[in-house]
Design an enzyme around this catalytic site. Structure first.
Site, PDB file in Angstrom:
ATOM      1  N   ASP A  81       0.841  -1.195   0.000  1.00 43.68           N
ATOM      2  CA  ASP A  81       0.000   0.000   0.000  1.00 43.68           C
ATOM      3  C   ASP A  81       0.884   1.255   0.000  1.00 43.68           C
ATOM      4  O   ASP A  81       1.860   1.332   0.750  1.00 43.68           O
ATOM      5  CB  ASP A  81      -0.868  -0.056   1.277  1.00 43.68           C
ATOM      6  CG  ASP A  81      -1.974   0.978   1.300  1.00 43.68           C
ATOM      7  OD1 ASP A  81      -2.430   1.385   0.218  1.00 43.68           O
ATOM      8  OD2 ASP A  81      -2.397   1.357   2.412  1.00 43.68           O
ATOM      9  N   GLY A 180      -7.564   8.538   7.520  1.00 38.74           N
ATOM     10  CA  GLY A 180      -7.626   8.851   8.950  1.00 38.74           C
ATOM     11  C   GLY A 180      -9.031   9.138   9.439  1.00 38.74           C
ATOM     12  O   GLY A 180     -10.024   8.762   8.825  1.00 38.74           O
ATOM     13  N   THR A 232      -8.070   2.849   9.795  1.00 37.96           N
ATOM     14  CA  THR A 232      -8.316   3.611  11.027  1.00 37.96           C
ATOM     15  C   THR A 232      -9.465   3.017  11.854  1.00 37.96           C
ATOM     16  O   THR A 232      -9.337   2.863  13.073  1.00 37.96           O
ATOM     17  CB  THR A 232      -8.630   5.084  10.680  1.00 37.96           C
ATOM     18  OG1 THR A 232      -7.557   5.583   9.886  1.00 37.96           O
ATOM     19  CG2 THR A 232      -8.760   5.927  11.926  1.00 37.96           C
TER      20      THR A 232
HETATM   21 ZN   LIG Z   1      -4.535   5.177   1.100  1.00 37.30          ZN
END
Ligand SMILES: [Zn+2]
Length: 280
Positions: A81, A180, A232
């Site tokens: 990633d 996030g 997250t």
């Molecule tokens: Zn990402």
């Protein structure tokens, strides 16, 4: 079973579902993710982010990722990633990742195309698929303060041009999500998603899935998005039920896994993920 995402994405696109991509940072996260995938009998993408290389080096991530993927009774993609530099991404290919992302989304369009082409040329002969990003999915911390948001929506023209010149296997587009935690629920530009999917033949993927709203994510899964990244929310779910006076190491690990498993199980339902036969 360790697989690439090639066939999985074709099946997901044809059947209107998305596959979760979950970031692993240790064995405990991997165990929790695979346990849910096997319980539901669904495919899964286990992702290692270059940003986590200080928590775990890429050699360790490759070893653990391959171990858990190969043992699993369902199709598992081992994915890099947000590979930020060419050498790191090539190392992931050499170490046995079945899928890699080259993220040059903050470069100019020309540089992004050049770097992506270099990775495609390196990875494809080795049977490894490549994801790239066009537009930019920024950080969600300042979501309500739009002036400080660094996200940049993907334009239809750029996506079309980018795909034509790179022939990348899948494309991450920016349509309103962010990485996030958010303050509030984001507005997803479904019109843009629709327009891009009409001109880009490659499977489209979505970053910043956490807390983007279940209705939004389901609609994405039903509208040509084949992979949704979640991290997250999984980490928040892991610690949700931990008590401050928790003392036993094994109990803590188990509680973390239980939290993660509940969250991934939920997102499997939201993404409309379906069982697929293991592709050869
Ligand atoms: Zn990402």
């Amino acid at each position: 079973m360790l697989v690439t995402s090639k066939k999985l994405f074709e099946i997901a696109l044809a059947n209107n579902f998305a596959i979760p991509a979950t970031n692993f940072v240790d064995q405990n996260t991997l165990r929790a993710y695979i346990a849910v995938a096997e319980k539901r009998q669904f495919p899964l993408i286990i992702s290692f982010a270059q940003a986590h290389h200080e928590v775990m080096c890429i050699e360790e991530a490759a070893l653990l990722g391959k171990f858990y993927a190969e043992r699993a009774k369902v199709p598992i993609v081992l994915h890099l990633d947000h590979g930020q530099d060419i050498d790191f991404v090539k190392r992931a290919v050499d170490l046995g990742f079945s899928s890699v992302m080259i993220d040059a989304s903050q470069d100019t369009l020309e540089d992004n195309i050049a770097k992506t082409k270099e990775i495609v040329n390196y990875a494809r002969p080795k049977g490894v698929v490549v994801e790239a990003e066009i537009g930019h999915v920024g950080s969600g911390d300042n979501y309500e303060n739009l002036e400080q948001s660094e996200s940049m929506l993907t334009t239809v023209e750029d996506a079309k041009e980018f795909y034509k010149r790179t022939l990348v296997d899948s494309l991450a587009i920016s349509i309103g999500t962010a990485h996030g935690n958010y303050i509030g629920t984001p507005k997803i530009n479904f019109e843009r998603l629709h327009e891009i999917s009409k001109v880009v033949p490659a499977p489209l993927v979505l970053h910043g899935g956490s807390s983007s709203g279940d209705d939004n994510l389901r609609r994405c899964a039903l509208s040509n998005i084949v992979k949704i990244n979640i991290f997250t929310d999984l980490m928040n779910a892991a610690v949700k039920d931990l008590k401050a006076n928790e003392q036993n190491y094994f109990d803590i690990q188990e509680k973390l896994r239980t939290g993660i498993e509940g969250c991934l199980d939920h997102y499997y339902s939201v993404f409309n993920t379906q069982k697929v036969l293991i592709p050869n």
